[in-house]
Design an enzyme around this catalytic site. Structure first.
Site, PDB file in Angstrom:
ATOM      1  N   CYS A 140      -7.924   1.627 -13.745  1.00  0.00           N
ATOM      2  CA  CYS A 140      -7.084   2.043 -14.878  1.00  0.00           C
ATOM      3  C   CYS A 140      -7.207   1.023 -16.014  1.00  0.00           C
ATOM      4  CB  CYS A 140      -5.636   2.217 -14.431  1.00  0.00           C
ATOM      5  SG  CYS A 140      -4.736   0.657 -14.245  1.00  0.00           S
ATOM      6  N   GLU A 194      -6.672  -3.195  -7.661  1.00  0.00           N
ATOM      7  CA  GLU A 194      -7.544  -4.153  -8.360  1.00  0.00           C
ATOM      8  C   GLU A 194      -6.766  -5.403  -8.754  1.00  0.00           C
ATOM      9  OE1 GLU A 194      -7.169  -0.950  -8.902  1.00  0.00           O
ATOM     10  OE2 GLU A 194      -8.972  -0.011  -9.716  1.00  0.00           O
ATOM     11  N   ASN A 230      -3.289  -0.857  -3.337  1.00  0.00           N
ATOM     12  CA  ASN A 230      -2.139  -0.518  -4.168  1.00  0.00           C
ATOM     13  C   ASN A 230      -0.874  -0.601  -3.322  1.00  0.00           C
ATOM     14  OD1 ASN A 230      -3.271   1.821  -2.901  1.00  0.00           O
ATOM     15  ND2 ASN A 230      -2.261   3.183  -4.334  1.00  0.00           N
ATOM     16  N   CYS A 274      -1.467  -1.855  -8.790  1.00  0.00           N
ATOM     17  CA  CYS A 274      -2.786  -1.323  -8.420  1.00  0.00           C
ATOM     18  C   CYS A 274      -3.544  -2.272  -7.489  1.00  0.00           C
ATOM     19  CB  CYS A 274      -3.636  -1.111  -9.660  1.00  0.00           C
ATOM     20  SG  CYS A 274      -3.058   0.180 -10.751  1.00  0.00           S
TER      21      CYS A 274
HETATM   22  N1  THU Z   1      -4.103   2.923  -8.678  1.00  0.00           N
HETATM   23  C1  THU Z   1      -4.836   1.842  -8.310  1.00  0.00           C
HETATM   24  O1  THU Z   1      -4.557   1.179  -7.315  1.00  0.00           O
HETATM   25  N2  THU Z   1      -5.902   1.513  -9.091  1.00  0.00           N
HETATM   26  C2  THU Z   1      -6.279   2.193 -10.220  1.00  0.00           C
HETATM   27  O2  THU Z   1      -7.156   1.751 -10.929  1.00  0.00           O
HETATM   28  C3  THU Z   1      -5.640   3.466 -10.532  1.00  0.00           C
HETATM   29  C4  THU Z   1      -4.353   3.727  -9.842  1.00  0.00           C
HETATM   30  C5  THU Z   1      -2.946   3.280  -7.829  1.00  0.00           C
HETATM   31  C6  THU Z   1      -1.611   3.059  -8.491  1.00  0.00           C
HETATM   32  C7  THU Z   1      -0.747   4.024  -7.743  1.00  0.00           C
HETATM   33  O3  THU Z   1      -0.316   3.406  -6.547  1.00  0.00           O
HETATM   34  C8  THU Z   1      -1.690   5.156  -7.379  1.00  0.00           C
HETATM   35  O4  THU Z   1      -2.996   4.628  -7.500  1.00  0.00           O
HETATM   36  C9  THU Z   1      -1.566   6.390  -8.252  1.00  0.00           C
HETATM   37  O5  THU Z   1      -1.637   6.083  -9.588  1.00  0.00           O
END
Ligand code: THU
Length: 130
Positions: A83, A52, A39, A50
């Site tokens: 998410c 992913e 992220n 994110c």
């Molecule tokens: N985040 C991800 O990288 N992947 C997910 O599936 C859920 C959320 C990150 C986004 C943000 O930088 C942090 O987690 C908090 O939401």
């Protein structure tokens, strides 16, 4: 731990998450090769991306097109799943969502696993488009 899971674990160290402090490492297997992402947050919060989605982007940029497996490594307990937005982006590149194993892990050895089809049933695939 599989190689895919180990790559997600290693990637987590490179997460840029100064705002949420929630570091995420993701690894995707696409067309037989592994790509990673983390992220990447921004002071303008909606611009955060994110792990992913960054992993998928790395695979696509390398020419891969077929998503085969996903691993996501966080410090969450229970391990946190991708998410909703990431599920939609993952399924776009998955010719067979029912065969794509998505595994969420943490450093305590906990794990949860689903198929991508389970995480996003009845997905909007684009086949509906004119
Ligand atoms: N985040 C991800 O990288 N992947 C997910 O599936 C859920 C959320 C990150 C986004 C943000 O930088 C942090 O987690 C908090 O939401």
């Amino acid at each position: 731990m599989s190689e895919l899971e180990d790559r997600a674990r290693a990637a987590q160290h490179h997460a840029y998450a100064p705002y949420s402090k929630f570091a995420v490492g993701a690894a995707v297997q696409m067309s037989g090769a592994i790509y990673t992402g983390v992220n990447v947050e921004n002071a303008s919060y909606p611009l955060c991306v994110c792990a992913e989605r960054n992993a998928i982007a790395a695979g696509v940029a390398a020419g891969a097109r077929a998503l085969e497996a996903v691993a996501v490594f966080t410090d969450a307990s229970p391990p946190s799943s991708p998410c909703g937005a990431c599920r939609q982006v993952l399924i776009e590149l998955a010719p067979h969502p029912e065969r794509v194993q998505v595994t969420a892990l943490n450093g305590r050895g906990e794990r949860r696993s689903w198929t991508l089809a389970e995480l996003l049933p009845d997905a909007f695939s684009g086949r509906e488009l004119p």
